[in-house]
Scaffold this motif. Structure first.
Motif, PDB file in Angstrom:
ATOM      1  N   TYR A 153      12.090  -7.931  12.187  1.00 52.39           N
ATOM      2  CA  TYR A 153      12.431  -7.744  10.779  1.00 52.39           C
ATOM      3  C   TYR A 153      13.791  -8.360  10.492  1.00 52.39           C
ATOM      4  CZ  TYR A 153      15.145  -3.635  12.323  1.00 52.39           C
ATOM      5  OH  TYR A 153      16.019  -2.802  12.960  1.00 52.39           O
ATOM      6  N   ASP A 154      14.012  -8.628   9.231  1.00 57.09           N
ATOM      7  CA  ASP A 154      15.253  -9.252   8.779  1.00 57.09           C
ATOM      8  C   ASP A 154      16.384  -8.239   8.875  1.00 57.09           C
ATOM      9  OD1 ASP A 154      17.234 -10.756   7.617  1.00 57.09           O
ATOM     10  OD2 ASP A 154      16.216 -10.989   5.690  1.00 57.09           O
ATOM     11  N   THR A 155      17.339  -8.506   9.780  1.00 61.69           N
ATOM     12  CA  THR A 155      18.479  -7.601   9.966  1.00 61.69           C
ATOM     13  C   THR A 155      19.595  -7.883   8.972  1.00 61.69           C
ATOM     14  OG1 THR A 155      19.546  -9.053  11.576  1.00 61.69           O
ATOM     15  CG2 THR A 155      18.007  -7.386  12.434  1.00 61.69           C
ATOM     16  N   GLY A 156      19.515  -9.017   8.290  1.00 65.86           N
ATOM     17  CA  GLY A 156      20.572  -9.380   7.359  1.00 65.86           C
ATOM     18  C   GLY A 156      21.845  -9.825   8.063  1.00 65.86           C
ATOM     19  N   GLY A 157      21.753 -10.117   9.355  1.00 68.07           N
ATOM     20  CA  GLY A 157      22.930 -10.523  10.111  1.00 68.07           C
ATOM     21  C   GLY A 157      22.546 -11.389  11.300  1.00 68.07           C
ATOM     22  N   ASP A 158      23.475 -11.494  12.231  1.00 65.34           N
ATOM     23  CA  ASP A 158      23.285 -12.335  13.418  1.00 65.34           C
ATOM     24  C   ASP A 158      22.664 -11.558  14.567  1.00 65.34           C
ATOM     25  OD1 ASP A 158      24.371 -14.497  12.126  1.00 65.34           O
ATOM     26  OD2 ASP A 158      26.390 -14.200  12.929  1.00 65.34           O
ATOM     27  N   ALA A 159      21.545 -10.953  14.322  1.00 63.85           N
ATOM     28  CA  ALA A 159      20.857 -10.187  15.355  1.00 63.85           C
ATOM     29  C   ALA A 159      19.359 -10.270  15.097  1.00 63.85           C
ATOM     30  CB  ALA A 159      21.312  -8.733  15.338  1.00 63.85           C
ATOM     31  N   TYR A 160      18.605  -9.953  16.143  1.00 59.36           N
ATOM     32  CA  TYR A 160      17.148  -9.867  16.035  1.00 59.36           C
ATOM     33  C   TYR A 160      16.744  -8.442  16.362  1.00 59.36           C
ATOM     34  CZ  TYR A 160      17.239 -14.929  15.948  1.00 59.36           C
ATOM     35  OH  TYR A 160      17.482 -16.228  15.603  1.00 59.36           O
ATOM     36  N   ALA A 161      15.786  -7.925  15.614  1.00 62.74           N
ATOM     37  CA  ALA A 161      15.342  -6.546  15.815  1.00 62.74           C
ATOM     38  C   ALA A 161      13.858  -6.448  15.512  1.00 62.74           C
ATOM     39  CB  ALA A 161      16.125  -5.597  14.922  1.00 62.74           C
ATOM     40  N   GLY A 162      13.222  -5.456  16.135  1.00 73.02           N
ATOM     41  CA  GLY A 162      11.802  -5.250  15.880  1.00 73.02           C
ATOM     42  C   GLY A 162      11.213  -4.215  16.801  1.00 73.02           C
ATOM     43  N   TRP A 163       9.880  -4.267  16.935  1.00 75.25           N
ATOM     44  CA  TRP A 163       9.130  -3.286  17.699  1.00 75.25           C
ATOM     45  C   TRP A 163       7.763  -3.844  18.023  1.00 75.25           C
ATOM     46  CZ3 TRP A 163      11.442  -1.289  13.025  1.00 75.25           C
ATOM     47  CH2 TRP A 163      10.756  -1.677  11.868  1.00 75.25           C
ATOM     48  N   ILE A 164       7.012  -3.062  18.794  1.00 80.15           N
ATOM     49  CA  ILE A 164       5.649  -3.430  19.192  1.00 80.15           C
ATOM     50  C   ILE A 164       4.690  -2.381  18.632  1.00 80.15           C
ATOM     51  CG2 ILE A 164       4.085  -3.779  21.146  1.00 80.15           C
ATOM     52  CD1 ILE A 164       6.607  -4.440  22.845  1.00 80.15           C
ATOM     53  N   ALA A 165       3.547  -2.839  18.141  1.00 81.54           N
ATOM     54  CA  ALA A 165       2.496  -1.933  17.660  1.00 81.54           C
ATOM     55  C   ALA A 165       1.148  -2.516  18.075  1.00 81.54           C
ATOM     56  CB  ALA A 165       2.564  -1.786  16.139  1.00 81.54           C
ATOM     57  N   LEU A 166       0.115  -1.718  17.943  1.00 79.94           N
ATOM     58  CA  LEU A 166      -1.228  -2.205  18.243  1.00 79.94           C
ATOM     59  C   LEU A 166      -1.622  -3.303  17.264  1.00 79.94           C
ATOM     60  CD1 LEU A 166      -3.063   1.162  18.969  1.00 79.94           C
ATOM     61  CD2 LEU A 166      -2.508  -0.641  20.626  1.00 79.94           C
ATOM     62  N   ARG A 167      -2.289  -4.307  17.773  1.00 79.89           N
ATOM     63  CA  ARG A 167      -2.733  -5.427  16.946  1.00 79.89           C
ATOM     64  C   ARG A 167      -3.646  -4.955  15.811  1.00 79.89           C
ATOM     65  NH1 ARG A 167      -5.539 -10.786  19.552  1.00 79.89           N
ATOM     66  NH2 ARG A 167      -5.744 -11.948  17.620  1.00 79.89           N
ATOM     67  N   ARG A 168      -4.482  -3.966  16.087  1.00 80.32           N
ATOM     68  CA  ARG A 168      -5.415  -3.475  15.061  1.00 80.32           C
ATOM     69  C   ARG A 168      -4.690  -2.815  13.883  1.00 80.32           C
ATOM     70  NH1 ARG A 168      -7.142   1.250  18.946  1.00 80.32           N
ATOM     71  NH2 ARG A 168      -5.782   2.876  18.138  1.00 80.32           N
ATOM     72  N   ASP A 169      -3.395  -2.488  14.078  1.00 82.49           N
ATOM     73  CA  ASP A 169      -2.606  -1.854  13.016  1.00 82.49           C
ATOM     74  C   ASP A 169      -1.743  -2.842  12.238  1.00 82.49           C
ATOM     75  OD1 ASP A 169      -3.566   0.725  13.482  1.00 82.49           O
ATOM     76  OD2 ASP A 169      -2.051   1.127  15.020  1.00 82.49           O
ATOM     77  N   ASP A 170      -2.020  -4.137  12.356  1.00 80.99           N
ATOM     78  CA  ASP A 170      -1.192  -5.138  11.680  1.00 80.99           C
ATOM     79  C   ASP A 170      -1.084  -4.901  10.173  1.00 80.99           C
ATOM     80  OD1 ASP A 170      -0.734  -6.368  14.115  1.00 80.99           O
ATOM     81  OD2 ASP A 170      -1.859  -8.206  13.641  1.00 80.99           O
ATOM     82  N   GLU A 171      -2.199  -4.630   9.514  1.00 79.96           N
ATOM     83  CA  GLU A 171      -2.152  -4.440   8.053  1.00 79.96           C
ATOM     84  C   GLU A 171      -1.399  -3.156   7.691  1.00 79.96           C
ATOM     85  OE1 GLU A 171      -2.904  -6.738   5.757  1.00 79.96           O
ATOM     86  OE2 GLU A 171      -3.253  -7.975   7.537  1.00 79.96           O
ATOM     87  N   ASN A 172      -1.607  -2.095   8.483  1.00 79.29           N
ATOM     88  CA  ASN A 172      -0.862  -0.854   8.233  1.00 79.29           C
ATOM     89  C   ASN A 172       0.634  -1.064   8.417  1.00 79.29           C
ATOM     90  OD1 ASN A 172      -3.124   0.647   7.592  1.00 79.29           O
ATOM     91  ND2 ASN A 172      -3.389   1.426   9.665  1.00 79.29           N
ATOM     92  N   MET A 173       1.008  -1.856   9.441  1.00 74.04           N
ATOM     93  CA  MET A 173       2.429  -2.139   9.662  1.00 74.04           C
ATOM     94  C   MET A 173       3.033  -2.838   8.452  1.00 74.04           C
ATOM     95  SD  MET A 173       5.191  -2.007  11.400  1.00 74.04           S
ATOM     96  CE  MET A 173       4.630  -1.437  13.001  1.00 74.04           C
ATOM     97  N   LYS A 174       2.332  -3.824   7.928  1.00 68.92           N
ATOM     98  CA  LYS A 174       2.833  -4.549   6.757  1.00 68.92           C
ATOM     99  C   LYS A 174       3.005  -3.611   5.566  1.00 68.92           C
ATOM    100  CE  LYS A 174       0.647  -8.884   8.140  1.00 68.92           C
ATOM    101  NZ  LYS A 174      -0.471  -9.793   7.850  1.00 68.92           N
ATOM    102  N   ALA A 175       2.025  -2.728   5.363  1.00 61.89           N
ATOM    103  CA  ALA A 175       2.085  -1.813   4.226  1.00 61.89           C
ATOM    104  C   ALA A 175       3.210  -0.797   4.372  1.00 61.89           C
ATOM    105  CB  ALA A 175       0.743  -1.098   4.060  1.00 61.89           C
ATOM    106  N   VAL A 176       3.377  -0.223   5.559  1.00 62.46           N
ATOM    107  CA  VAL A 176       4.454   0.756   5.783  1.00 62.46           C
ATOM    108  C   VAL A 176       5.812   0.080   5.619  1.00 62.46           C
ATOM    109  CG1 VAL A 176       5.574   2.199   7.534  1.00 62.46           C
ATOM    110  CG2 VAL A 176       3.108   2.326   7.221  1.00 62.46           C
ATOM    111  N   ALA A 177       5.974  -1.103   6.224  1.00 67.23           N
ATOM    112  CA  ALA A 177       7.240  -1.825   6.113  1.00 67.23           C
ATOM    113  C   ALA A 177       7.549  -2.158   4.657  1.00 67.23           C
ATOM    114  CB  ALA A 177       7.196  -3.096   6.964  1.00 67.23           C
ATOM    115  N   ARG A 178       6.548  -2.610   3.929  1.00 67.68           N
ATOM    116  CA  ARG A 178       6.740  -2.923   2.515  1.00 67.68           C
ATOM    117  C   ARG A 178       7.187  -1.678   1.750  1.00 67.68           C
ATOM    118  NH1 ARG A 178       2.429  -5.648   1.962  1.00 67.68           N
ATOM    119  NH2 ARG A 178       1.045  -3.910   1.530  1.00 67.68           N
TER     120      ARG A 178
END
Length: 191
Positions: A153-178
């Motif tokens: 995800y966009d940290t707004g700075g000079d760093a990288y950040a994120g996580w791992i989730a199940l591939r089948r949850d890709d659409e849910n991840m997008k919706a929750v993040a949004r």
């Protein structure tokens, strides 16, 4: 289908609705958008597949930190603190050794080992010859082979950040993040 927040100790949000992803926003049965706390709970379930105990512990840390800060921080910043090196990563833009270490640790939760394409991924020559976005793309590809998605995800700075989730949850991840206002994308497309 997103899992509902369980009826549990007072540290969890009090909301018994069964939430569904309508493709746009997460909403309860009455059509109202979920609050940040309920969305954070959904995010923690997504990044801790099959490990509700860890999600509960992280949610407790999230709520405690929010109370201490007076809700001044963005939810994603508080989540990052609660999950770092257990269910998520946050590394400096040039810290390739830490990125390899944290992703190896996160993948080990599911008995996975990332094939970085070299015999020794801690080799200085290898780490000096790649950057974090290249490593994220490698890890993304290897995790997809096993049914997982590495997100950043966009940290707004000079760093990288994120996580791992199940591939089948890709659409849910997008919706929750949004819903939380987090600009997230698969890690093969680094910010």
């Amino acid at each position: 289908m997103v899992r509902p927040i369980p009826r549990a100790p007072p540290m969890l949000p009090d909301n018994e609705s069964d939430y569904e992803d309508d493709g746009h926003d997460f909403a309860g049965d009455d059509g109202e958008d979920l609050d940040d706390e309920a969305l954070v709970w959904q995010l923690l379930l997504l990044i801790n597949p099959g490990d509700e105990d860890t999600a509960l512990q992280q949610f407790a840390r999230y709520r405690e930190a929010r109370e201490e800060s007076g809700d001044e921080d963005e939810p994603v910043d508080t989540v990052r603190e609660a999950i770092d090196w257990t269910s998520g990563f946050h590394v400096d833009w040039k810290d390739t050794p830490s990125f390899v270490d944290v992703i190896d640790q996160l993948a080990a939760r599911w008995n996975l080992r990332i094939d970085w394409g070299v015999e020794d991924p801690s080799d200085e020559d290898f780490l000096d010859g790649v950057d974090v976005p290249e490593l994220m793309a490698i890890a993304y590809d290897r995790l997809r082979e096993h049914g997982y998605t590495l997100w950043n995800y966009d940290t707004g700075g000079d760093a990288y950040a994120g996580w791992i989730a199940l591939r089948r949850d890709d659409e849910n991840m997008k919706a929750v993040a949004r819903g939380l206002g987090i600009d997230v994308q698969p890690a093969n497309e680094a910010f």
